[in-house]
Design an enzyme around this catalytic site. Sequence first.
Site, PDB file in Angstrom:
ATOM      1  N   GLU A   3      -9.595   5.965   7.121  1.00  0.00           N
ATOM      2  CA  GLU A   3      -8.152   6.205   7.066  1.00  0.00           C
ATOM      3  C   GLU A   3      -7.740   7.516   6.397  1.00  0.00           C
ATOM      4  OE1 GLU A   3      -7.956   2.252   5.269  1.00  0.00           O
ATOM      5  OE2 GLU A   3      -6.119   1.963   6.400  1.00  0.00           O
ATOM      6  N   ARG A  32       0.834  -1.206   0.000  1.00  0.00           N
ATOM      7  CA  ARG A  32       0.000   0.000   0.000  1.00  0.00           C
ATOM      8  C   ARG A  32       0.868   1.256   0.000  1.00  0.00           C
ATOM      9  NH1 ARG A  32      -5.438   1.894   0.575  1.00  0.00           N
ATOM     10  NH2 ARG A  32      -6.224  -0.220   0.341  1.00  0.00           N
TER      11      ARG A  32
END
Lengths: 473, 787
Positions: free
Chosen positions: B725, B311
């Site tokens: 997030e 990620r």
Amino acid sequence: MTEPGLLSFTLNGVPVDASGTPATRTLLQFVRDRGLVGTKEGCGDGDCGACTVALAGEAADGSSAYQAVNSCLVPIGSCAGRSVITVEGVSSGRPLHPVQQAMVESGGSQCGYCTPGFVMSLFAGYHEPTRTDEPLGDDCIEGNLCRCTGYAPIRRVACSLGPAVAGPPAPRLSRTRPPEHVTAGARDFHHPATLAQVLRILTERPDAVLVAGGTDLGVELSHHRLDPAVSVALDGVEELQTLHIGDDELRIGAGLPLSHIERRARGIFPALDEMIHWFAARQIRNRATVGGNLATASPIADLPPVLLALDATVSIASPDGVRETALDGFFTSYRETVLAPGEVITAVAIPRRPEVPSVSWSYKVGKRGTDDISIVAAAFRLDLDRPAGTHATITAARLAFGGVAATPARAHAVEDALVGHRLDTPTVARATAALREAFTPLDDLRGSAAYRRALAGNLFEKFAHDVANGGHR
Amino acid sequence: MTKHGAARSHEAAAAHVTGRAVYTDDQVRPTGMLTCWPVHSPHAHARITGVDAAPALAVRGVVTVLRPQDIPGPNDVSGHTHDEQLLPTDEVHYLGQAVTWVVAETDDAARLGAAAVTVDYEPLPAVTTLTAAIAADSYSGPEKWITRGDAEAVLATAPLVLDGEVLIGGQDHFYLETQASWASIDAEGNVVVHSSTQHPAETQIVVARVLGLARNRVTVTCLRMGGGFGGKETQANGCAAIAALAAYVTGRPVRVRLNREQDMVLTGKRHPFHARYRVAATQDGRLLALQVALTSDGGWSLDLSEPVTSRAMFHVDNSYYIPQLTVSGRVARTNTTSHTAFRGFGGPQGMLVAEEVLERVARHLGLRPEEVRRRNLYRDAADCPPDEVDAATTHYGQLIEGNRLPRIWRELLDSSDFTARRAGITAHNASRPHRKRGLAITPVKFGISFTNTKYNQAGALVLIYADGSIQLNHGGTEMGQGLHTKMLEVAASTLGVSPGRFRAMPTATDKVPNTSATAASSGSDLNGQAVRDSCLTLRLRLSEVAARMLGRTGSEDLVFVAERVHAPGEPGHAVAFDEVVAEAYAQMVSLSATGFYRTPNIHWNPETGRGKPFHYFAYGAAVSEVEVDGFTGCFRLRRVDILHDVGDSLNPLVDRGQVEGGFVQGMGWLTMEEVVWDATGRLQTFAPSTYKIPTVSEVPEDFRVQLLSDATQDRTVHGSKAVGEPPLMLALSVREAIRDAVAAFASTPEAARHVPLASPATPEATLWAIERLRDRAPRLQQVAVPP
């Protein structure tokens, strides 16, 4: 000694008998074991506020008030005769207490785990009898950590709460004097009313541990690193609770909580006011005392630098009488002092000399601005031969630091070198350079030795700069 | 038109504020429950040569000391990497690792018992830092790559090539509720585990594995968590497995609740990262090529380190079009706790590198960073002619459709009064030698979906009782993010009733099986669709019943609203929802239904580094203004302006809370939260006295948060977008504002052309960054007493 009584106190308005539990058990553990699990343990260090409860005590104006305290730091022996409110005691839920209602409406809770602690801090602030119409503000909740909300909605709550519309749900019982000596779970807890009693107990039981605010000791109890058989609570000793504002000195009883000092002695020594502002959070200031802060003798304690800079003296009692000693020299080595066994700090006196032109201020640098242990703390005082200005000459200097040595320390040589000079650029440069070399601090998790050395100089330079710009008169 | 939902309070808010909200370790304890306490390794790496439990067993109240041979199934507590033993047999791999656990009647007995266990070790060489691991070539798994174009070729010939490296610190989750689990086993051998876990299904998998049971014998329930932030995605499993093993061994209920120090020592943190980059740019600051090598510190075992590193690689572009880009990612193996998921999951570290690169280029060229950032923003696919669509395509080949950043950028610069404030700060700094202000705007583009495509599925189970009350089950867990609140609203609006009719049930593996972690910001997106699906099924069944009650033949178009059911345009002729339910029961119509959802049209090929791993991107931007003290390096955050895209908000109160909370958590990571290990691998920051998360006083009083208007997102539940997030990374604006202020201390414009800043930018780090840029001597000259 007297026959011990039973340990009892009032919990959410109901008397409880705690005599079956060790008196050194923390209040947090005690209430959770009784099924009052709204009070949470976030750290057990007095640093997160999740365990905040309200403890009946005296407000700065002498009236009774609830004070927010960290229940993880309070041994239940300290609660004898007191009234404690936990989150379960704030309201029955219908209707909610105004503080609770505001928290619900603002989105002040997310995971909810810190929320009872915030509610209790806000509750104590909301019902503070000396509170004016001012909103509560950050000060009330600085000692409560929240990891979810970013605090914005909780701050909105604190800023929205007007004057209390009604009294607290349980009466603010001013404490009933507990038995002088209680025993619970094979631990003795003394609650002497006089200094003479304290000294007598210490003579009879040299192993006794003094409990002033208990904010340092409480960490040891909470983590089971200490479990004294005999404890002596100092918060009921009248002689230690005095505050005398005289023409020639400010005399602070060693057992007076910082919350009282900050409110009642405000404006006398701005450098002291400034440091108390940075001294921990509300829950700690409600309990912590000057005597305790000196007796624990931490090199990173917040008050010693400012007290050193202000030429404070310490009064120490023993069965032989009272002696007075300068704070400079009180700390002998790492966490050691001149206190002999059986001696008790009774007061700290700071001389007032309005006739001497002087500038002073204090500084604290930590990783986090608020409620952190300092990397370096510093306090400076310069006495001058005339009011501060271009032509003023330094007649005496006090440059005192925490976090740069094994004890709180003054930079005597640099102080001496400043005397007779003006606070001009070359003088400041010399002092700054000298201060950077004056100590041999350690590297640790908070900061490097190099940073501490830099700060020792830079903070003085900052002070000189602030003075030059008209501050700190 | 803004189509945000109602700003309802958290469904458990009243329980939170009265202390009645129950967490795992607050439950009424079953009779005879035992407690566990770990025995920690004093070495970062050592061979275990002997464990003597006898002294512990002699402690009054100690029941047993767990041994590897007590484990009936595989001694493997990992998710699927098979590299973590529940109880180590031969070696310990980090200082503080639990060698064994003492099981006792009380906390006190367990603690004293743990202190009495003696373990003999033969110390082995240890690698305790990321830089040491890189130097020693200590890695887990292979290096991975994502490549677009030929960055190497451009870097070899471009006139302007800059390089740099940055070391990014970790972060402790510091959820207020530490890890907690308890387990009991009935006489038939069925296991019930209550766990503060973000991933009950994986906790179930791990417990079943170590006990050698089929998964249908193990039920895992999560009531709610006192914060998770990724820290309970995998790391709850160990505590749950210990509790279950101890229950298996003793036949009694057993709890594990870590105290703060144990939690901080035992559990993994946000991954520290090292990045080295080379970048080529034009003279006007447009990026031409970028080469980045990312190395994460995975700690002693893999845990989620590989997807975290991936990620980071996906987000190393942040929001910027970089025509030629090569990013490599590798997991370093160190003898520290195993680092894990933490809000952002590598994205923050990747994006920090992107901002580092943008600043490097802008300052080198003497251009305003905000202008260089704007010039490099991705375009929207819809705005690009076919030959320019590359400028709206990520380095892994995903087309950027519905790019809201250009609009967010414009609106935020305007609403934050950026230009005027920039001028004001320049003037301020010119006259203030010791206090400099800095201003920065940074963007966020964050990919939404699990990059492991199969995790993008969710289930729900809705039970309507004949009295009209409803239980809502779904696979997501509540950790404070307001998931249950949103799910209640989705369910209630689908059935046309009030949320008060529902009870949001604890998440349990016997209600919805095979769930994914509540993670990757996906909780509402995935579970919301599943909840909606199950409610639509029920509505269909109830419609048929209601149609008969209303005397209609067709049932498809009935309206469910305000606790009633009626035909379109005939609100006066309605039946009450309660009556429909009662009638459905009488007519023997099923009143329970499951729901299911899978995210459509996403795919990712890790071999080629190409695909469409994300359903969509979440966008936002933040402007931060700081003032930095040149004597100490301390900073004050003066003002923050945020504009964030949550689509049509399901609940603006909840979403605003996520934005504010995420930002402050990110600010903590970037400025004050410093995880410190000593040279032996001992964690130095294991308590809030040494590890400082922000308090209220670090939050700017001037904190302006806006949700983007007119932001309906296609193919999501009620047009909403994920919010968990992405806001954390808005805090990169604080780091860059500090850098902007540091640059203002430079003694010459030349000195300000390279402004390295450590992360976190603690006061000490900031002071050293300032010292690097200024000439010491002239500063002293500025101190003078005024006339």
